[in-house]
Design a protein around this motif. Structure first.
Motif, PDB file in Angstrom:
ATOM      1  N   VAL A  14      -3.777  22.134 -17.581  1.00 46.76           N
ATOM      2  CA  VAL A  14      -3.440  20.986 -18.421  1.00 46.76           C
ATOM      3  C   VAL A  14      -2.062  21.250 -19.023  1.00 46.76           C
ATOM      4  O   VAL A  14      -1.918  22.074 -19.930  1.00 46.76           O
ATOM      5  N   GLY A  15      -1.059  20.563 -18.504  1.00 45.99           N
ATOM      6  CA  GLY A  15       0.289  20.814 -19.012  1.00 45.99           C
ATOM      7  C   GLY A  15       1.346  20.340 -18.055  1.00 45.99           C
ATOM      8  O   GLY A  15       1.292  19.230 -17.539  1.00 45.99           O
ATOM      9  N   GLN A  16       2.295  21.230 -17.756  1.00 45.52           N
ATOM     10  CA  GLN A  16       3.445  20.911 -16.927  1.00 45.52           C
ATOM     11  C   GLN A  16       3.288  21.521 -15.539  1.00 45.52           C
ATOM     12  O   GLN A  16       2.443  22.388 -15.310  1.00 45.52           O
ATOM     13  N   ASP A  17       4.157  21.064 -14.617  1.00 44.40           N
ATOM     14  CA  ASP A  17       4.136  21.612 -13.260  1.00 44.40           C
ATOM     15  C   ASP A  17       4.271  23.134 -13.266  1.00 44.40           C
ATOM     16  O   ASP A  17       3.588  23.830 -12.515  1.00 44.40           O
ATOM     17  N   GLY A  18       5.159  23.649 -14.114  1.00 43.41           N
ATOM     18  CA  GLY A  18       5.401  25.080 -14.135  1.00 43.41           C
ATOM     19  C   GLY A  18       4.195  25.898 -14.524  1.00 43.41           C
ATOM     20  O   GLY A  18       4.075  27.067 -14.138  1.00 43.41           O
ATOM     21  N   LEU A  19       3.271  25.299 -15.259  1.00 39.86           N
ATOM     22  CA  LEU A  19       2.075  26.023 -15.669  1.00 39.86           C
ATOM     23  C   LEU A  19       1.159  26.292 -14.472  1.00 39.86           C
ATOM     24  O   LEU A  19       0.452  27.297 -14.436  1.00 39.86           O
ATOM     25  N   VAL A  20       1.170  25.402 -13.482  1.00 39.63           N
ATOM     26  CA  VAL A  20       0.412  25.647 -12.251  1.00 39.63           C
ATOM     27  C   VAL A  20       0.970  26.872 -11.544  1.00 39.63           C
ATOM     28  O   VAL A  20       0.229  27.740 -11.085  1.00 39.63           O
ATOM     29  N   GLY A  44      -7.953  31.866  -4.229  1.00 36.49           N
ATOM     30  CA  GLY A  44      -8.578  30.797  -3.465  1.00 36.49           C
ATOM     31  C   GLY A  44      -9.352  29.777  -4.264  1.00 36.49           C
ATOM     32  O   GLY A  44      -9.916  28.833  -3.685  1.00 36.49           O
ATOM     33  N   GLN A  45      -9.405  29.907  -5.588  1.00 32.24           N
ATOM     34  CA  GLN A  45     -10.110  28.915  -6.406  1.00 32.24           C
ATOM     35  C   GLN A  45      -9.394  27.568  -6.330  1.00 32.24           C
ATOM     36  O   GLN A  45      -8.156  27.524  -6.292  1.00 32.24           O
ATOM     37  N   PRO A  46     -10.143  26.456  -6.332  1.00 33.39           N
ATOM     38  CA  PRO A  46      -9.481  25.151  -6.354  1.00 33.39           C
ATOM     39  C   PRO A  46      -8.795  24.909  -7.700  1.00 33.39           C
ATOM     40  O   PRO A  46      -9.308  25.300  -8.750  1.00 33.39           O
ATOM     41  N   VAL A  47      -7.630  24.259  -7.651  1.00 39.09           N
ATOM     42  CA  VAL A  47      -6.844  24.003  -8.852  1.00 39.09           C
ATOM     43  C   VAL A  47      -6.633  22.497  -9.001  1.00 39.09           C
ATOM     44  O   VAL A  47      -6.227  21.818  -8.062  1.00 39.09           O
ATOM     45  N   ILE A  48      -6.930  21.989 -10.196  1.00 41.31           N
ATOM     46  CA  ILE A  48      -6.666  20.590 -10.541  1.00 41.31           C
ATOM     47  C   ILE A  48      -5.528  20.580 -11.548  1.00 41.31           C
ATOM     48  O   ILE A  48      -5.618  21.203 -12.606  1.00 41.31           O
ATOM     49  N   GLY A  49      -4.457  19.883 -11.236  1.00 41.66           N
ATOM     50  CA  GLY A  49      -3.319  19.789 -12.149  1.00 41.66           C
ATOM     51  C   GLY A  49      -3.391  18.512 -12.964  1.00 41.66           C
ATOM     52  O   GLY A  49      -3.392  17.415 -12.408  1.00 41.66           O
ATOM     53  N   ASN A  85       7.051  14.886 -17.046  1.00 37.09           N
ATOM     54  CA  ASN A  85       6.919  15.872 -15.977  1.00 37.09           C
ATOM     55  C   ASN A  85       7.116  15.203 -14.619  1.00 37.09           C
ATOM     56  O   ASN A  85       6.704  14.059 -14.421  1.00 37.09           O
ATOM     57  N   PRO A  86       7.716  15.909 -13.660  1.00 39.36           N
ATOM     58  CA  PRO A  86       7.834  15.342 -12.319  1.00 39.36           C
ATOM     59  C   PRO A  86       6.482  15.039 -11.677  1.00 39.36           C
ATOM     60  O   PRO A  86       6.368  14.123 -10.873  1.00 39.36           O
ATOM     61  N   GLY A  87       5.459  15.819 -12.032  1.00 37.48           N
ATOM     62  CA  GLY A  87       4.130  15.566 -11.482  1.00 37.48           C
ATOM     63  C   GLY A  87       3.946  16.050 -10.056  1.00 37.48           C
ATOM     64  O   GLY A  87       3.063  15.578  -9.346  1.00 37.48           O
ATOM     65  N   VAL A  88       4.758  17.012  -9.617  1.00 31.31           N
ATOM     66  CA  VAL A  88       4.631  17.560  -8.271  1.00 31.31           C
ATOM     67  C   VAL A  88       3.337  18.354  -8.132  1.00 31.31           C
ATOM     68  O   VAL A  88       2.635  18.275  -7.122  1.00 31.31           O
ATOM     69  N   LEU A  89       2.986  19.115  -9.173  1.00 28.69           N
ATOM     70  CA  LEU A  89       1.790  19.950  -9.159  1.00 28.69           C
ATOM     71  C   LEU A  89       0.714  19.452 -10.118  1.00 28.69           C
ATOM     72  O   LEU A  89      -0.475  19.630  -9.859  1.00 28.69           O
ATOM     73  N   VAL A  90       1.110  18.847 -11.244  1.00 26.06           N
ATOM     74  CA  VAL A  90       0.128  18.227 -12.142  1.00 26.06           C
ATOM     75  C   VAL A  90       0.062  16.742 -11.759  1.00 26.06           C
ATOM     76  O   VAL A  90       0.762  15.901 -12.311  1.00 26.06           O
ATOM     77  N   ARG A  91      -0.796  16.446 -10.815  1.00 26.44           N
ATOM     78  CA  ARG A  91      -0.789  15.148 -10.146  1.00 26.44           C
ATOM     79  C   ARG A  91      -1.719  14.125 -10.780  1.00 26.44           C
ATOM     80  O   ARG A  91      -1.704  12.957 -10.409  1.00 26.44           O
ATOM     81  N   GLY A 110      -0.396  36.192   2.007  1.00 26.94           N
ATOM     82  CA  GLY A 110      -1.651  35.784   2.639  1.00 26.94           C
ATOM     83  C   GLY A 110      -2.359  34.683   1.848  1.00 26.94           C
ATOM     84  O   GLY A 110      -2.742  33.652   2.407  1.00 26.94           O
ATOM     85  N   PRO A 111      -2.559  34.862   0.532  1.00 25.76           N
ATOM     86  CA  PRO A 111      -3.215  33.817  -0.265  1.00 25.76           C
ATOM     87  C   PRO A 111      -2.372  32.559  -0.343  1.00 25.76           C
ATOM     88  O   PRO A 111      -1.144  32.609  -0.273  1.00 25.76           O
ATOM     89  N   ARG A 112      -3.059  31.423  -0.495  1.00 25.52           N
ATOM     90  CA  ARG A 112      -2.387  30.142  -0.720  1.00 25.52           C
ATOM     91  C   ARG A 112      -2.986  29.492  -1.950  1.00 25.52           C
ATOM     92  O   ARG A 112      -4.126  29.771  -2.308  1.00 25.52           O
ATOM     93  N   LEU A 113      -2.192  28.642  -2.584  1.00 25.91           N
ATOM     94  CA  LEU A 113      -2.705  27.873  -3.715  1.00 25.91           C
ATOM     95  C   LEU A 113      -3.427  26.650  -3.176  1.00 25.91           C
ATOM     96  O   LEU A 113      -2.852  25.873  -2.404  1.00 25.91           O
ATOM     97  N   ARG A 114      -4.682  26.459  -3.590  1.00 25.91           N
ATOM     98  CA  ARG A 114      -5.487  25.332  -3.131  1.00 25.91           C
ATOM     99  C   ARG A 114      -5.460  24.242  -4.203  1.00 25.91           C
ATOM    100  O   ARG A 114      -6.240  24.265  -5.150  1.00 25.91           O
ATOM    101  N   LEU A 115      -4.531  23.302  -4.052  1.00 21.42           N
ATOM    102  CA  LEU A 115      -4.304  22.263  -5.053  1.00 21.42           C
ATOM    103  C   LEU A 115      -5.060  21.000  -4.658  1.00 21.42           C
ATOM    104  O   LEU A 115      -4.841  20.442  -3.578  1.00 21.42           O
ATOM    105  N   VAL A 116      -5.930  20.556  -5.542  1.00 21.66           N
ATOM    106  CA  VAL A 116      -6.804  19.410  -5.253  1.00 21.66           C
ATOM    107  C   VAL A 116      -6.015  18.118  -5.264  1.00 21.66           C
ATOM    108  O   VAL A 116      -5.210  17.875  -6.165  1.00 21.66           O
ATOM    109  N   HIS A 117      -6.273  17.276  -4.266  1.00 26.04           N
ATOM    110  CA  HIS A 117      -5.636  15.950  -4.203  1.00 26.04           C
ATOM    111  C   HIS A 117      -6.095  15.084  -5.361  1.00 26.04           C
ATOM    112  O   HIS A 117      -7.261  15.122  -5.759  1.00 26.04           O
TER     113      HIS A 117
END
Length: 299
Positions: free
Chosen positions: A89-95, A104-109, A117-123, A292-299
């Protein structure tokens, strides 16, 4: 019996809270800002919007779930679990700040201050949390798997970042090192510069892009989900002992960029967080590559 999901609400101290911590009271903070031609009201309004968003998300957590909160400064000491659904809950940079600690945990921005905020990651807006939380915990959730970059030292220290990793001097001194590319078929090059930046497609909208534009680079910067990295040497200096023939490039999966330190001390930090940095001394080597790990950002 498996554990119920846990909602982990990631937030950061607001500007208003920082002002109160420094000046003690609202009145003192208001006086401090007014003396500089600024108003505390706008800062407090942003603070209130952030806390309303945080409260709305907390209220949306299903009753059968567990929930907890973690402030940005405590992320490096917080233990995330495999059953967590992470809600930033915040800005893109916080993600980006949270990404390096996840596995691998799912992330909701959640955008706590829409329009700023641009909203690139906090969608998402806070009012969507009630639907998004169970959706993210389910098997059918659609996520963007965003590429990350990692730095691994020769003594097995490891650092992850979502946007970019910087290797260079802590202050304004010159970084001296030898640069070598995996499988490039070229000899290593001794360089003197103000540091090296290796970033992802997500980072291509930030610091990485500023370097790309500054030098009118012809490189095709990667997209956030591309398994490639871009790298740039900042202000490389030519001398009888140092070269400038390799100052930018792309790294495909399996390829790495190696730096062997020839300075007293260099630092390695990710996503602008200098407080969580690795320190390298003379003779140490660090390899930067696709993580190897990736960020799993929820649509």
């Amino acid at each position: 019996m498996s554990l119920a999901p846990r909602a982990v609400l990631v937030h950061r101290t607001t500007e208003y809270e920082e002002l109160l911590a420094r000046h003690g009271t609202h009145g003192q903070a208001a006086f401090f800002l007014s003396a500089r031609g600024r108003s505390v009201d706008a800062v407090r309004e942003r603070h209130e919007r952030t806390h309303r968003a945080l409260a709305e998300v907390a209220a949306a957590v299903p009753l059968t779930w567990r929930q907890t909160r973690v402030e940005r400064a405590d992320l490096d000491r917080f233990l995330f679990g495999p059953e967590d659904v992470v809600v930033v809950v915040g800005q893109d940079g916080l993600v980006a700040n949270a990404a390096k600690y996840l596995t691998g945990q799912p992330v909701i921005g959640i955008d706590a201050d829409p329009g700023r905020n641009p909203g690139v990651l906090v969608r998402h807006r806070a009012d969507r949390a009630r639907r998004l939380l169970p959706y993210a915990a389910g098997d059918g959730a659609t996520v963007d798997e965003l590429t990350m970059v990692e730095a691994v030292t020769d003594d097995a220290q490891r650092l992850l970042a979502l946007n970019e990793i910087y290797v260079g001097p802590r202050g304004h001194q010159t970084a001296r090192y030898t640069l070598d590319l995996d499988a490039a078929g070229l000899p290593p090059e001794a360089q003197a510069s103000s540091g090296v930046l290796v970033g992802t497609g997500t980072g291509s909208t930030g610091w990485l892009r500023s370097l790309w534009e500054q030098r009118s680079s012809a490189l095709a910067l990667p997209a956030p989900a591309d398994a490639r990295l871009a790298w740039f040497v900042r202000e490389a200096w030519p001398s009888p002992a140092t070269g400038t023939s390799r100052v930018e490039g792309l790294l495909d999966p399996g390829q790495g960029l190696r730096l062997t330190v020839e300075s007293d001390r260099l630092v390695v930090f990710g996503d602008g967080v200098e407080s969580d940095a690795l320190e390298l001394t003379w003779g140490q080597t660090v390899r930067l590559a696709v993580a190897g790990p990736r960020l799993r950002l929820v649509h």
